[in-house]
Design an enzyme around this catalytic site. Structure first.
Site, PDB file in Angstrom:
ATOM      1  N   SER A  57       6.868  -4.420  10.872  1.00 43.85           N
ATOM      2  CA  SER A  57       5.512  -4.782  11.332  1.00 43.85           C
ATOM      3  C   SER A  57       4.505  -4.133  10.402  1.00 43.85           C
ATOM      4  O   SER A  57       4.821  -3.105   9.769  1.00 43.85           O
ATOM      5  CB  SER A  57       5.292  -4.248  12.748  1.00 43.85           C
ATOM      6  OG  SER A  57       3.919  -4.316  13.095  1.00 43.85           O
ATOM      7  N   TYR A 102       5.826   1.938  19.766  1.00 43.64           N
ATOM      8  CA  TYR A 102       6.091   0.849  18.809  1.00 43.64           C
ATOM      9  C   TYR A 102       5.900   1.339  17.370  1.00 43.64           C
ATOM     10  O   TYR A 102       6.747   1.107  16.499  1.00 43.64           O
ATOM     11  CB  TYR A 102       5.130  -0.303  19.114  1.00 43.64           C
ATOM     12  CG  TYR A 102       5.351  -1.586  18.344  1.00 43.64           C
ATOM     13  CD1 TYR A 102       6.447  -2.390  18.593  1.00 43.64           C
ATOM     14  CD2 TYR A 102       4.426  -2.004  17.376  1.00 43.64           C
ATOM     15  CE1 TYR A 102       6.633  -3.581  17.909  1.00 43.64           C
ATOM     16  CE2 TYR A 102       4.604  -3.199  16.689  1.00 43.64           C
ATOM     17  CZ  TYR A 102       5.712  -3.986  16.951  1.00 43.64           C
ATOM     18  OH  TYR A 102       5.885  -5.166  16.278  1.00 43.64           O
TER      19      TYR A 102
HETATM   20  C1  BGC Z   1       2.536  -6.657  17.074  1.00 41.02           C
HETATM   21  C2  BGC Z   1       1.437  -7.504  17.653  1.00 41.02           C
HETATM   22  C3  BGC Z   1       0.125  -7.285  16.926  1.00 41.02           C
HETATM   23  C4  BGC Z   1       0.326  -7.408  15.435  1.00 41.02           C
HETATM   24  C5  BGC Z   1      -0.935  -7.115  14.625  1.00 41.02           C
HETATM   25  C6  BGC Z   1       2.593  -6.855  15.589  1.00 41.02           C
HETATM   26  O1  BGC Z   1       3.604  -6.057  15.060  1.00 41.02           O
HETATM   27  O2  BGC Z   1       3.773  -7.015  17.663  1.00 41.02           O
HETATM   28  O3  BGC Z   1       1.278  -7.184  19.024  1.00 41.02           O
HETATM   29  O4  BGC Z   1      -0.832  -8.233  17.344  1.00 41.02           O
HETATM   30  O5  BGC Z   1       1.351  -6.541  15.015  1.00 41.02           O
HETATM   31  O6  BGC Z   1      -1.565  -5.959  15.052  1.00 41.02           O
END
Ligand code: BGC
Length: 255
Positions: A143, A156
């Site tokens: 991410s 996360y």
């Molecule tokens: C998350 C999303 C978020 C995006 C940008 C992703 O990794 O799962 O919830 O909107 O990142 O911030």
């Protein structure tokens, strides 16, 4: 078709980004092991779409947060197809909470799937590749938040930051075996994980203002780079993160 004869395991491929990756890699010629935890109907849909390309699909139910499930998923896949060449660590989840409210249960739910699951699934394919003396590829769907803070999503961020350093470490350790490992780091993509964001117009507009390309990403924006990284075209690439975020990560401007 760049993946003819390859067998790929895509974790969390019953929906969203994982489903798109499974179908795209099948279009490139690979047979696919489709893992799911709670959406059997989505996994069957993925399988039908994989098979519509002329390739084979195998559905396996496994919770990435449970190491014995991870081991069974990999051995079932190997037994069925005779081998495994490529792993896409896609399964992941997030939980919104103020730091002081995060429970041990929520911490474990996120870290077990997003980090422990990636760790042990990767270890299982590496053991298999070593035993069969073959090269392979590992692609983690990370991410932008392996780099970028995301307040109220500390579990996360901790998991994705962990996946970043795990990937860099393993690029060095697995290089001599001919195994590459890279991260694809999506920004805000139009998938079920962003359901509440997409349904909240004000929140969505605020997010869109942070994205220079002015739109959410689509799953094909992610599956296309995964198809490249899984192919022989990417043989010399290891230890890198590829951001696919419409410019979100480095967007700074003065009003
Ligand atoms: C998350 C999303 C978020 C995006 C940008 C992703 O990794 O799962 O919830 O909107 O990142 O911030």
């Amino acid at each position: 078709m760049k993946l003819e004869g390859k067998v790929v395991l895509v974790t969390g491929s019953s929906q969203g980004i994982g489903q798109a990756i499974a179908i795209r890699l099948a279009e490139e010629g690979a047979d696919i092991i489709i893992d799911y935890r709670s959406h059997p109907e989505g996994a069957e849909e993925t399988k039908a779409k994989v098979e519509a390309t002329g390739r084979k699909g195998l559905v396996v139910k496994a919770d990435l947060g449970v190491v014995s499930d991870v081991h069974r998923m990999v051995s079932d896949g190997v037994q069925h197809f005779g081998k495994l060449d490529i792993l896409v660590n896609n399964a992941g989840l997030e939980k919104h909470a103020d730091f002081w409210d995060i429970t041990e249960e929520d911490y474990d739910a996120v870290l077990n799937v997003n980090l422990k699951g990636v760790f042990f699934a990767t270890q299982a394919i590496v053991k298999h590749l070593r035993e069969t003396q073959r090269q392979g590829k590992i692609i983690n769907i990370s991410s932008v938040h392996e780099e970028l803070p995301f307040p109220h999503f500390t579990t996360y961020c901790a998991s994705k930051g962990g996946v970043k350093m795990m990937m860099r470490n393993l690029a060095i350790e697995l290089g001599p075996l001919g195994i590459t490992i890279n991260n694809v780091a999506p920004g805000a993509i139009n998938t079920p994980i962003n359901k509440s964001l997409i349904e909240d117009k004000a929140k969505l507009n605020a997010v869109l203002q942070n994205i220079p390309l002015g739109r959410l990403g689509e799953t094909k924006d992610i599956s296309s780079i995964v198809a490249f990284l899984a192919s022989p075209d990417a043989d010399y690439i290891t230890g890198s993160t590829f951001f696919v975020d419409g410019g979100l990560l480095w967007n700074y401007h003065e009003q």
